[in-house]
Design a protein around this motif. Structure first.
Motif, PDB file in Angstrom:
ATOM      1  N   MET A 292      16.360  72.189  -6.206  1.00 27.71           N
ATOM      2  CA  MET A 292      18.030  71.891  -5.535  1.00 27.71           C
ATOM      3  C   MET A 292      17.614  70.727  -4.872  1.00 27.71           C
ATOM      4  SD  MET A 292      19.781  73.667  -7.328  1.00 27.71           S
ATOM      5  CE  MET A 292      22.187  74.253  -6.859  1.00 27.71           C
ATOM      6  N   ILE A 293      18.535  69.533  -5.158  1.00 24.51           N
ATOM      7  CA  ILE A 293      18.149  68.797  -3.911  1.00 24.51           C
ATOM      8  C   ILE A 293      19.996  68.325  -2.980  1.00 24.51           C
ATOM      9  CG2 ILE A 293      18.546  65.952  -4.503  1.00 24.51           C
ATOM     10  CD1 ILE A 293      17.599  66.328  -6.981  1.00 24.51           C
ATOM     11  N   ARG A 294      19.432  68.393  -1.961  1.00 23.43           N
ATOM     12  CA  ARG A 294      20.108  68.695  -1.049  1.00 23.43           C
ATOM     13  C   ARG A 294      20.617  66.782  -1.006  1.00 23.43           C
ATOM     14  NH1 ARG A 294      16.226  70.657   1.149  1.00 23.43           N
ATOM     15  NH2 ARG A 294      15.877  69.578   2.915  1.00 23.43           N
ATOM     16  N   VAL A 295      22.222  66.384  -1.098  1.00 19.30           N
ATOM     17  CA  VAL A 295      23.089  65.470  -0.540  1.00 19.30           C
ATOM     18  C   VAL A 295      23.628  65.541   0.505  1.00 19.30           C
ATOM     19  CG1 VAL A 295      23.497  63.137  -2.560  1.00 19.30           C
ATOM     20  CG2 VAL A 295      22.249  65.041  -2.847  1.00 19.30           C
TER      21      VAL A 295
ATOM     22  N   VAL B  30      18.624  63.676   0.548  1.00 21.41           N
ATOM     23  CA  VAL B  30      18.818  62.501   0.195  1.00 21.41           C
ATOM     24  C   VAL B  30      20.073  62.271   1.108  1.00 21.41           C
ATOM     25  CG1 VAL B  30      19.664  60.601  -2.094  1.00 21.41           C
ATOM     26  CG2 VAL B  30      18.131  63.002  -2.675  1.00 21.41           C
ATOM     27  N   GLU B  31      20.209  61.122   1.432  1.00 23.09           N
ATOM     28  CA  GLU B  31      21.040  60.366   2.412  1.00 23.09           C
ATOM     29  C   GLU B  31      21.648  59.157   1.304  1.00 23.09           C
ATOM     30  OE1 GLU B  31      20.719  61.552   7.089  1.00 23.09           O
ATOM     31  OE2 GLU B  31      19.457  59.453   6.028  1.00 23.09           O
ATOM     32  N   VAL B  32      23.149  59.453   1.459  1.00 21.02           N
ATOM     33  CA  VAL B  32      24.048  58.380   0.385  1.00 21.02           C
ATOM     34  C   VAL B  32      24.492  57.404   1.458  1.00 21.02           C
ATOM     35  CG1 VAL B  32      24.962  57.529  -1.236  1.00 21.02           C
ATOM     36  CG2 VAL B  32      23.664  59.770  -1.548  1.00 21.02           C
ATOM     37  N   ILE B  33      24.257  56.289   1.619  1.00 21.65           N
ATOM     38  CA  ILE B  33      25.021  55.612   2.639  1.00 21.65           C
ATOM     39  C   ILE B  33      25.936  54.317   2.383  1.00 21.65           C
ATOM     40  CG2 ILE B  33      24.354  53.761   4.422  1.00 21.65           C
ATOM     41  CD1 ILE B  33      21.609  54.933   4.544  1.00 21.65           C
ATOM     42  N   PRO B  34      27.514  54.946   1.724  1.00 26.20           N
ATOM     43  CA  PRO B  34      27.930  53.630   0.996  1.00 26.20           C
ATOM     44  C   PRO B  34      27.772  52.484   1.607  1.00 26.20           C
ATOM     45  CG  PRO B  34      29.277  55.888   1.945  1.00 26.20           C
ATOM     46  CD  PRO B  34      28.074  55.578   2.955  1.00 26.20           C
ATOM     47  N   VAL B  35      28.530  51.566   1.280  1.00 28.08           N
ATOM     48  CA  VAL B  35      27.619  49.832   1.276  1.00 28.08           C
ATOM     49  C   VAL B  35      29.696  49.535   1.743  1.00 28.08           C
ATOM     50  CG1 VAL B  35      27.811  47.649   0.885  1.00 28.08           C
ATOM     51  CG2 VAL B  35      25.747  49.627   0.045  1.00 28.08           C
ATOM     52  N   VAL B  36      29.650  48.772   2.911  1.00 22.19           N
ATOM     53  CA  VAL B  36      30.740  48.135   2.952  1.00 22.19           C
ATOM     54  C   VAL B  36      30.820  46.827   2.995  1.00 22.19           C
ATOM     55  CG1 VAL B  36      32.649  48.383   4.814  1.00 22.19           C
ATOM     56  CG2 VAL B  36      31.418  50.208   5.027  1.00 22.19           C
ATOM     57  N   SER B  37      32.201  46.320   1.933  1.00 24.58           N
ATOM     58  CA  SER B  37      31.846  44.414   2.047  1.00 24.58           C
ATOM     59  C   SER B  37      33.348  44.155   1.715  1.00 24.58           C
ATOM     60  CB  SER B  37      31.210  44.335   1.055  1.00 24.58           C
ATOM     61  OG  SER B  37      32.915  44.927  -0.208  1.00 24.58           O
ATOM     62  N   GLY B  38      33.545  43.113   2.698  1.00 21.75           N
ATOM     63  CA  GLY B  38      35.059  42.469   2.312  1.00 21.75           C
ATOM     64  C   GLY B  38      35.006  41.304   2.762  1.00 21.75           C
ATOM     65  N   GLY B  39      36.482  40.051   3.074  1.00 22.06           N
ATOM     66  CA  GLY B  39      35.959  38.869   2.780  1.00 22.06           C
ATOM     67  C   GLY B  39      36.360  38.757   4.483  1.00 22.06           C
TER      68      GLY B  39
ATOM     69  N   ASP C 294      12.583  67.238  -6.929  1.00 13.12           N
ATOM     70  CA  ASP C 294      13.431  68.902  -6.273  1.00 13.12           C
ATOM     71  C   ASP C 294      12.535  69.061  -4.634  1.00 13.12           C
ATOM     72  OD1 ASP C 294      14.673  71.055  -6.758  1.00 13.12           O
ATOM     73  OD2 ASP C 294      12.595  72.670  -7.258  1.00 13.12           O
ATOM     74  N   GLY C 295      13.577  69.904  -3.995  1.00  9.40           N
ATOM     75  CA  GLY C 295      13.578  69.755  -3.284  1.00  9.40           C
ATOM     76  C   GLY C 295      14.181  69.098  -2.055  1.00  9.40           C
TER      77      GLY C 295
ATOM     78  N   GLU D 131      24.643  70.359  -3.514  1.00 10.16           N
ATOM     79  CA  GLU D 131      23.433  70.244  -3.704  1.00 10.16           C
ATOM     80  C   GLU D 131      23.574  70.374  -4.740  1.00 10.16           C
ATOM     81  OE1 GLU D 131      21.560  74.459  -2.551  1.00 10.16           O
ATOM     82  OE2 GLU D 131      20.845  73.373  -0.589  1.00 10.16           O
ATOM     83  N   ILE D 132      22.665  69.421  -5.705  1.00 10.83           N
ATOM     84  CA  ILE D 132      22.674  69.511  -6.550  1.00 10.83           C
ATOM     85  C   ILE D 132      21.311  70.018  -7.594  1.00 10.83           C
ATOM     86  CG2 ILE D 132      24.631  67.572  -6.908  1.00 10.83           C
ATOM     87  CD1 ILE D 132      22.067  65.984  -7.387  1.00 10.83           C
ATOM     88  N   GLU D 133      21.818  69.978  -8.832  1.00  9.19           N
ATOM     89  CA  GLU D 133      20.584  70.923 -10.004  1.00  9.19           C
ATOM     90  C   GLU D 133      19.558  69.395  -9.987  1.00  9.19           C
ATOM     91  OE1 GLU D 133      19.557  72.712 -13.566  1.00  9.19           O
ATOM     92  OE2 GLU D 133      21.483  73.077 -12.747  1.00  9.19           O
ATOM     93  N   TRP D 134      18.409  70.076  -9.528  1.00  5.88           N
ATOM     94  CA  TRP D 134      17.271  69.084 -10.290  1.00  5.88           C
ATOM     95  C   TRP D 134      16.720  68.285 -11.617  1.00  5.88           C
ATOM     96  CZ3 TRP D 134      12.095  69.799 -11.597  1.00  5.88           C
ATOM     97  CH2 TRP D 134      12.030  68.477 -12.513  1.00  5.88           C
ATOM     98  N   LYS D 135      16.773  68.199 -11.520  1.00  5.14           N
ATOM     99  CA  LYS D 135      16.111  67.784 -13.328  1.00  5.14           C
ATOM    100  C   LYS D 135      15.769  67.012 -13.295  1.00  5.14           C
ATOM    101  CE  LYS D 135      21.653  67.968 -15.336  1.00  5.14           C
ATOM    102  NZ  LYS D 135      21.685  67.244 -13.283  1.00  5.14           N
TER     103      LYS D 135
END
Length: 67
Positions: free
Chosen positions: A1-4, A58-67, A54-55, A14-18
């Motif tokens: 499993m992968i912790r996200v 993972v940290e996901v960091i959303p990108v912020v953009s704008g103008g 496996d194991g 958690e998502i299944e590792w492949k």
């Protein structure tokens, strides 16, 4: 499993590792891609074609953009 964990969105799962799973596959599993998020695998920034073991955490960091 992968912790996200998606920072700033309150999403933790958690998502299944492949076998052969890459960073871009993990991002896709939680609704992001390499254009709208950055991933840290086990505490360090990872490129989209990097393998995820496996194991991993993972940290996901959303990108912020704008103008």
């Amino acid at each position: 499993m992968i912790r996200v964990k998606v920072l700033g969105r309150g999403i933790e799962k958690e998502i299944e590792w492949k076998k052969g799973m890459l960073v871009k596959d993990v991002l896709r599993e939680v609704g992001f891609n390499t254009e709208n998020a950055i991933a840290r695998v086990n505490g360090r920034v990872a490129i989209e074609d990097e393998a995820v073991e496996d194991g991993a955490s993972v940290e996901v960091i959303p990108v912020v953009s704008g103008g």
